[in-house]
Design an enzyme around this catalytic site. Structure first.
Site, PDB file in Angstrom:
ATOM      1  N   CYS A 120       0.843  -1.199   0.000  1.00 36.93           N
ATOM      2  CA  CYS A 120       0.000   0.000   0.000  1.00 36.93           C
ATOM      3  C   CYS A 120       0.880   1.252   0.000  1.00 36.93           C
ATOM      4  O   CYS A 120       1.979   1.244   0.547  1.00 36.93           O
ATOM      5  CB  CYS A 120      -0.910   0.029   1.220  1.00 36.93           C
ATOM      6  SG  CYS A 120      -2.122  -1.315   1.293  1.00 36.93           S
ATOM      7  N   CYS A 159      -7.320   0.401 -17.029  1.00 41.18           N
ATOM      8  CA  CYS A 159      -6.624   0.489 -15.748  1.00 41.18           C
ATOM      9  C   CYS A 159      -5.409   1.410 -15.844  1.00 41.18           C
ATOM     10  O   CYS A 159      -4.564   1.414 -14.954  1.00 41.18           O
ATOM     11  CB  CYS A 159      -6.191  -0.902 -15.270  1.00 41.18           C
ATOM     12  SG  CYS A 159      -5.075  -1.750 -16.409  1.00 41.18           S
TER      13      CYS A 159
END
Length: 398
Positions: free
Chosen positions: A60, A355
């Site tokens: 992350c 994407c």
């Protein structure tokens, strides 16, 4: 003391002199040290990261930012990409997948004296971080760490790493092991017995399916599909639902749709409850999975398919003119050649899923030169706390 001026596309803070600093936010005053940044004046958008692994794990990038900030930032990424091409950006909605919603993950794993480390590499390094409390993946994947550790002991050495690709399916976990260790008869038996003991639906070693205890099916509309090992899938059910809803809205009122880069039927099979669909995909195994899913599902419209490399041999204008609308969901590189054919066709409706904001803007710009205009753009954040963003747009022309 210096001020963070902006956040890059990779989620890194940037100072006025171009210096990049991790885990900071725009407007913050920070002191840059060898141990990392020390925030002296925190942004009102700064929050406590929900995962205890955030500082060491590379999975992350923006857990230190509020959800509202991340939403604005991700929409802004798409906006800037379109703006750079002089395109309008009629944004409608942002869909964010919740925590613990990733149904698929590719973990790195290594044996240790006491067991196994299973997690991700620290950002920009090959240092493996163990992530037993990962806040991204679904609980069924977190609960499977004992079985994954057992497989790691069979597949990895103390010095080598392996990759465990884990997908939650309707029948349980589908697990793929990527390792350099050769598979002999004894090891094959041990791996199969381990997978059975831990209730995995299917176990694959490199490219070989060792055992399927239950077909690892996924729901795609009314159909049930068994994807081949390693097949592309949308990362979260919530993200897939958002993208699919937009795609269905985009083709509503048509009768025959072509689905380009169809995969194993993510859009094709749900659309078949509404319209006839022709699916085009480059992988034979994906085409076969899609076809089997359609044939076993009752009450769907006609689905035809073909295996075709759309980069080398895109559908031409004459082929496209047989349809009322096109759905296209290419890889990150976009679909320059296929977009050119769409522009030259007589189609008046294209639903584009992407994407990559950069290639998305490039392909939309080419369609814009041919008279298409974006009716709306939805942004989908199914890679929560990461820098990835997805979008879907309806493009029409008269």
């Amino acid at each position: 003391m210096v001020t963070v001026t902006s956040l890059t596309l990779h989620g890194t803070g940037q100072l006025a002199d171009g210096t990049l600093v991790d885990r900071v936010l725009p407007g913050e005053e920070v002191e840059v040290t060898e141990a990392g940044p020390r925030v002296l004046s925190p942004s009102p958008d700064r929050v406590t990261p929900p995962c205890r692994h955030f500082r060491t794990c590379g999975g992350c990038q923006v857990q230190h930012a509020s959800q509202d900030f991340v939403a604005r930032w991700k929409v802004g990424i798409v906006e800037k990409a379109l703006q750079a091409r002089g395109l309008p950006f009629p944004f409608r909605a942002l869909h964010t997948s919740p925590a613990q919603s990733r149904r698929r993950a590719a973990f790195k794993a290594r044996r240790t004296k006491r067991g196994a480390m299973i997690g991700f590499h620290a950002r920009g390094t090959h240092v493996l971080t163990d992530t037993p409390d990962c806040q991204l993946v679904r609980p069924a994947i977190t609960d499977a760490r004992e079985g994954l550790a057992a497989l790691t002991h069979l597949a990895a050495s103390r010095k080598s790493e392996i990759t465990l690709v884990v997908t939650e399916t309707l029948a349980g976990l589908d697990v793929g092991v990527e390792t350099d260790r050769p598979l002999d008869g004894a090891l094959r038996l041990k791996v199969t017995e381990t997978a059975r003991a831990h209730g995995f639906a299917r176990i694959t070693w490199k490219d070989e399916v060792l055992a399927t205890f239950e077909p690892p099916e996924l729901a795609m509309g009314q159909a049930r599909v068994v994807p081949p090992p390693g097949a592309f899938l949308q990362a979260t059910p919530e993200g897939e639902t958002a993208l699919l809803g937009a795609v269905q809205e985009g083709v509503r009122g048509t009768k025959r749709v072509v689905d380009l880069f169809a995969g194993c039927g993510t859009f094709t099979l749900p659309l078949a409850s509404m319209v006839n669909v022709h699916a085009v995909e480059g992988s034979e195994t994906l085409v076969q999975a899609l076809d089997q899913g359609w044939r076993k599902a009752p009450g769907l419209h006609q689905v035809t398919h073909e295996r075709r490399d759309l980069f080398r041999r895109p559908l031409d204008a004459a082929e496209l003119d047989k349809f009322d609308a096109a759905v296209i969901d290419p890889p990150r590189a976009g679909a320059e050649a296929q977009t050119e054919a769409l522009a030259e066709s007589g189609l008046s409706r294209v639903v584009m899923v992407s994407c990559n904001p950069i290639t998305f803007a490039r392909d939309v710009a080419r369609l814009g030169q041919a008279g298409f205009e974006p009716a709306w753009v939805d942004v989908v954040d199914q890679f929560r706390w990461s820098t990835h963003v997805e979008m879907v747009a309806l493009l029409t022309r008269t």
